[in-house]
Scaffold this motif. Structure first.
Motif, mmCIF file in Angstrom:
data_model
loop_
_atom_site.group_PDB
_atom_site.id
_atom_site.type_symbol
_atom_site.label_atom_id
_atom_site.label_comp_id
_atom_site.label_asym_id
_atom_site.label_seq_id
_atom_site.Cartn_x
_atom_site.Cartn_y
_atom_site.Cartn_z
ATOM 1 N N ASN A 194 0.845 -1.201 0.000
ATOM 2 C CA ASN A 194 0.000 0.000 0.000
ATOM 3 C C ASN A 194 0.870 1.237 0.000
ATOM 4 O OD1 ASN A 194 0.297 1.281 2.796
ATOM 5 N ND2 ASN A 194 -0.154 -0.836 3.332
ATOM 6 N N LEU A 195 0.289 2.335 -0.414
ATOM 7 C CA LEU A 195 0.960 3.625 -0.263
ATOM 8 C C LEU A 195 0.017 4.552 0.462
ATOM 9 C CD1 LEU A 195 -0.221 5.948 -2.408
ATOM 10 C CD2 LEU A 195 1.112 4.629 -4.026
ATOM 11 N N THR A 196 0.611 5.465 1.161
ATOM 12 C CA THR A 196 -0.206 6.367 1.959
ATOM 13 C C THR A 196 0.475 7.723 2.076
ATOM 14 O OG1 THR A 196 -1.241 6.687 4.111
ATOM 15 C CG2 THR A 196 0.833 5.505 4.092
ATOM 16 N N PHE A 197 -0.335 8.758 2.138
ATOM 17 C CA PHE A 197 0.186 10.088 2.435
ATOM 18 C C PHE A 197 -0.918 10.927 3.055
ATOM 19 C CE2 PHE A 197 -1.877 12.247 -1.101
ATOM 20 C CZ PHE A 197 -2.032 11.244 -2.045
ATOM 21 N N ARG B 89 -6.101 10.953 5.395
ATOM 22 C CA ARG B 89 -5.054 10.013 5.016
ATOM 23 C C ARG B 89 -5.502 9.279 3.765
ATOM 24 N NH1 ARG B 89 -3.597 4.622 7.448
ATOM 25 N NH2 ARG B 89 -1.447 4.238 6.840
ATOM 26 N N VAL B 90 -4.710 9.384 2.717
ATOM 27 C CA VAL B 90 -5.005 8.656 1.488
ATOM 28 C C VAL B 90 -4.246 7.337 1.528
ATOM 29 C CG1 VAL B 90 -4.729 8.649 -1.020
ATOM 30 C CG2 VAL B 90 -5.366 10.761 0.162
ATOM 31 N N VAL B 91 -4.967 6.240 1.313
ATOM 32 C CA VAL B 91 -4.330 4.916 1.281
ATOM 33 C C VAL B 91 -4.756 4.210 0.001
ATOM 34 C CG1 VAL B 91 -3.935 2.745 2.489
ATOM 35 C CG2 VAL B 91 -4.488 4.791 3.789
ATOM 36 N N VAL B 92 -3.804 3.718 -0.724
ATOM 37 C CA VAL B 92 -4.092 2.934 -1.929
ATOM 38 C C VAL B 92 -3.462 1.561 -1.719
ATOM 39 C CG1 VAL B 92 -3.827 2.768 -4.422
ATOM 40 C CG2 VAL B 92 -4.049 5.011 -3.344
ATOM 41 N N TRP B 93 -4.290 0.527 -1.853
ATOM 42 C CA TRP B 93 -3.840 -0.835 -1.563
ATOM 43 C C TRP B 93 -3.458 -1.575 -2.833
ATOM 44 C CZ3 TRP B 93 -3.008 -2.458 3.286
ATOM 45 C CH2 TRP B 93 -3.631 -1.753 4.336
ATOM 46 N N ASN B 94 -2.609 -2.595 -2.625
ATOM 47 C CA ASN B 94 -2.317 -3.604 -3.650
ATOM 48 C C ASN B 94 -1.851 -2.989 -4.965
ATOM 49 O OD1 ASN B 94 -3.035 -5.634 -1.879
ATOM 50 N ND2 ASN B 94 -5.177 -5.576 -2.504
ATOM 51 N N LEU B 95 -0.609 -2.608 -4.995
ATOM 52 C CA LEU B 95 -0.063 -2.005 -6.201
ATOM 53 C C LEU B 95 0.766 -2.987 -7.022
ATOM 54 C CD1 LEU B 95 0.014 0.410 -3.776
ATOM 55 C CD2 LEU B 95 0.420 1.699 -5.850
ATOM 56 N N GLY C 250 1.134 16.249 2.085
ATOM 57 C CA GLY C 250 2.365 15.967 2.816
ATOM 58 C C GLY C 250 3.037 14.708 2.291
ATOM 59 N N ASN C 251 4.181 14.403 2.833
ATOM 60 C CA ASN C 251 4.924 13.224 2.391
ATOM 61 C C ASN C 251 4.246 11.941 2.869
ATOM 62 O OD1 ASN C 251 7.155 14.108 0.823
ATOM 63 N ND2 ASN C 251 8.031 15.005 2.682
ATOM 64 N N GLY C 252 4.661 10.830 2.298
ATOM 65 C CA GLY C 252 4.038 9.559 2.640
ATOM 66 C C GLY C 252 5.031 8.420 2.594
ATOM 67 N N ALA C 253 4.500 7.216 2.482
ATOM 68 C CA ALA C 253 5.354 6.020 2.475
ATOM 69 C C ALA C 253 4.724 4.948 1.601
ATOM 70 C CB ALA C 253 5.539 5.501 3.894
ATOM 71 N N LEU C 254 5.583 4.124 1.037
ATOM 72 C CA LEU C 254 5.133 2.951 0.295
ATOM 73 C C LEU C 254 5.523 1.725 1.114
ATOM 74 C CD1 LEU C 254 4.003 1.788 -2.455
ATOM 75 C CD2 LEU C 254 6.393 1.501 -3.094
ATOM 76 N N SER C 255 4.516 0.959 1.495
ATOM 77 C CA SER C 255 4.763 -0.232 2.296
ATOM 78 C C SER C 255 4.993 -1.419 1.366
ATOM 79 C CB SER C 255 3.550 -0.485 3.201
ATOM 80 O OG SER C 255 3.686 -1.726 3.838
ATOM 81 N N ILE C 256 6.129 -2.081 1.516
ATOM 82 C CA ILE C 256 6.473 -3.189 0.618
ATOM 83 C C ILE C 256 6.855 -4.426 1.415
ATOM 84 C CG2 ILE C 256 7.338 -1.571 -1.126
ATOM 85 C CD1 ILE C 256 10.188 -2.659 -0.327
#
Lengths: 237, 480
Positions: free
Chosen positions: B395-398, B445-451, B472-478
């Protein structure tokens, strides 16, 4: 509702998280790889018979004097009967040691009252004794291995939804293994649960059939063979 | 919330960033459209609103703000207007001989406003209410005009001279040794004479391939003296890209050995501000001469906006002096930005447009382009692991603020369209829409799943809405 193998493969890729449903489509290469793996999943059920969901019947005509019959895809026979007209005749399943290792007259043609199966490439060999004396209709109930599918095979005509769902999760596991990445933990948990449920969906018949050592019926002997030819009762134990 | 595997990691998702793409997509396609950076957050660039309809036929050519006269002077087509911004009324004061092309304006310490269309110099004397063409003779074709120490100054586009008007009189341009300067460093033609902001008596005389620094020393024979120990070995491609404010003069520069680059002359001397990626883009321009540049301030940020308006080029870059970063500005259809010339007047920025003959107000309070949704896009730098090994993007989120302050709460549905590139920025997927929460919920908080699986991933975010987006800045969870 139609559910093609192509759709199952795509769903498995999405479950595996290797292809993003929101941003990607399954490529042709991935689809053909997925199909190969799906057929591997289906094929592997031949060695994991409890995960095959359905029992089926197979019929074949007896050949006079023939002991061995090849039954394609048969992996788990449960019952074997034969018919003479509308009458169904019961038979006895015999263990390998008793069937192949006991003394008998190999050339007797009579009603086939004992049977034994051996797995072989692509199915099972059915052995019957006595050798059939007529063209009886053999009926075998059991589990049969699953056929390969093509991308356009409509799986809804072959399996119930619960089973295609299970196959999707199973295929996702195979896909992850082929890419060298772990199955997403939540998917892995669901896969274990689905395996458990599917395994118990069509259990083998474990009902007890008692055989008495003190039966009044006679055992099988040359008298029975030559005079009764299977038509008189005997203790088949 | 999905469970995380043991080999999970977070990659920083640089949502707050500028237009700093590399020479090739593999290096980076990082780009920011219609945002600027403020306090390490992305905030909207200015929108605009039409404040006065002047002409439906002709195009805006130039605009000038006279604080002394307290009016705007605007040239639309061949017609010159004065505009009272208190009531937004326009008065035509005269016609010039040309219909298209760049127009430059300046005013002197008297009551004269000089208008130069690169053919003539017209003098509007607001005290005498006269509009007169100066008699320049046949050997003087004026260019970019400016004012310094009592005189108008203009280059002669016909030869290597530059000319001074008589003190306090823009109608008189003497042809004598007291009023004619000569370009000396290279065999070049002067294109513009610019007073150096904050530079006292200093004057930049900019040619095509070289720039000279002159100082008004009040000498008897000729008041200006060339700096014999200093010159800039770059000229300008187009006078219309020259802008001066605060302590800077900035323009699209080139010389006989180097392609286009954005150059800055300030108190620290002369420097190139364009980076590798921008320079590569500038080097590929088809028509660098079809360009405009101007400086303006957005909430304290001094911004140089440079537009290449030819259909084959068609883009606008903005350099923010505060953050030392470039941004891409567009119109509502992703063409180049429409602002051609901007002036600051009465606490407001006004501009004339490439797209028509109207007057617009430029302001960060406006979050649309005169009612049209502004396409705001952020493409972060490529996300990859140090060894470029494949990973699954869980997921990614910012963090975001959206919908405020003036979004239409009934009709405006803010949305972010997300797409991804898995091939080093060569192509992007289709859009996946993320609807924003209603304003009242204020979830941010914007979250986009399953990339999916990737060894390099570039997400692209397109922000839709008529309200404010603060990102603002965010993170990509891998995981692997």
């Amino acid at each position: 509702m139609t559910y093609l193998a192509r759709e199952l493969i795509a769903d498995a890729y999405y479950l595996s998280a290797i292809v993003s449903k929101s941003f990607q489509t399954v490529s042709g290469e991935q689809e053909s790889s997925g199909l190969r793996l799906l057929n591997v999943v289906l094929g592997n059920k031949a060695s994991d018979k409890r995960l095959i969901p359905y029992f089926s019947q197979y019929t074949v005509n007896a050949v006079i004097g023939q002991e061995q019959y090849f039954i394609p895809h048969l992996i788990e026979p449960e019952t074997f009967t034969f018919n003479i007209g509308p009458i169904r005749y019961q038979t006895s399943k015999t263990a390998r040691n008793a069937y192949f290792g006991s003394a008998r007259a190999d050339n007797v043609k009579a009603l086939p009252l004992r049977w034994h199966t051996e797995r072989t490439l692509g199915g099972s060999n059915l052995f019957v004794y006595f050798l059939p004396t007529g063209v009886y209709v053999f009926k075998i109930w059991g589990k049969f291995s699953l056929d390969d599918v093509a991308v356009n095979t409509d799986l809804s005509t072959l399996f119930d939804t619960y089973y295609t769902n299970y196959l999707t999760y199973e295929l996702a596991q195979y896909i992850c293994d082929s890419y060298g990445v772990p199955l997403p933990p939540n998917v892995a948990t669901n896969l274990i649960a689905l395996r458990e449920r599917t395994r118990d969906e069509s259990p083998i018949d474990l009902s007890v059939r008692k055989n008495s050592r003190f039966s009044r019926q006679f055992g099988l002997n040359y008298g029975q063979i030559n005079l009764g030819q299977g038509w008189t009762p005997f203790n088949s134990m | 919330m999905g469970k995380r595997s043991q080999n999970h990691a977070d990659l920083p998702l640089k949502m707050v960033g500028s237009t700093s793409f590399g020479r090739y997509p593999k290096i980076s396609i990082e780009e920011t459209y219609n945002f600027i950076i403020s306090d390490e957050w992305l905030v909207p660039s200015s929108g605009f609103k039409k404040v006065l309809e002047i002409s439906r036929i002709d195009q805006g050519r130039g605009i000038f703000a006279s604080d002394k006269y307290n009016h705007l002077v605007v040239v639309i087509g061949n017609e010159v207007f004065i505009i009272d911004t208190s009531f937004f009324t326009k008065i035509s004061i005269g016609l010039i001989d040309t219909l298209v092309g760049d127009v430059f304006m300046s005013e002197n310490h008297k009551s004269q406003i000089a208008i130069c269309d690169k053919k003539d110099i017209w003098i509007f004397d607001y005290a005498a209410s006269t509009f007169t063409k100066a008699n320049l003779g046949t050997s003087f074709l004026p260019g970019y005009i400016d004012f310094q120490n009592g005189r108008f100054i203009a280059p002669n586009l016909l030869d290597q001279t530059w000319r001074l008007s008589a003190i306090g009189d823009g109608l008189t341009w003497p042809f004598d040794s007291h009023s004619v300067g000569t370009f000396q460093t290279k065999g070049d033609l002067p294109q513009a004479c610019i007073r150096v902001p904050g530079g006292g008596n200093q004057l930049l005389v900019i040619g095509n391939i070289v720039t000279e620094l002159w100082t008004d020393v009040g000498a008897q024979l000729f008041p200006y003296q060339r700096s014999s120990a200093y010159n800039i070995d770059y000229g300008c491609i187009n006078q219309a890209t020259i802008a001066a404010s605060d302590k800077f003069v900035i323009w699209l520069a080139a010389n006989e050995k180097s392609g286009p680059a954005i150059m800055l002359f300030g108190q620290g001397g002369f420097e190139q501000i364009s980076n590798d990626g921008i320079n590569f883009k500038l080097a590929s321009l088809k028509h660098p001469e079809k360009s405009y540049g101007f400086l303006f301030k957005q909430d304290g940020h001094l911004i140089y906006q440079l537009t290449f308006y030819d259909a084959e080029d068609n883009f606008t870059y903005a350099f923010d002096f505060n953050t030392k970063a470039f941004f891409s500005f567009t119109d509502e259809k992703m063409n180049c930005h429409v602002a051609k010339r901007v002036v600051y007047f009465d606490n407001t920025y006004y501009f004339v447009s490439l797209a028509g003959g109207d007057l617009y107000e430029l302001n960060s309070e406006y979050l649309t382009y005169d009612g049209e949704v502004i396409p705001r896009i952020r493409i972060p730098p490529t996300l990859r692991l140090p060894d470029s090994s494949p990973f699954i993007a869980n997921n990614l989120t910012f963090v975001i603020e959206q919908g405020q302050p003036n979004a239409d709460k009934y009709n405006d549905v803010s949305r972010i369209d997300v797409s991804c590139s898995y091939d080093g920025g060569q192509s992007f997927s289709g859009n996946f829409g993320v609807d924003m929460n209603p304003l009242a919920q204020r979830k941010n908080r914007v979250v986009v799943w399953n990339l999916g699986l990737a060894n390099e991933l570039i997400p692209q975010f397109r922000f839709w809405g008529t309200g404010r987006f603060v990102v603002g800045n965010g993170a990509l969870s891998i995981y692997q």
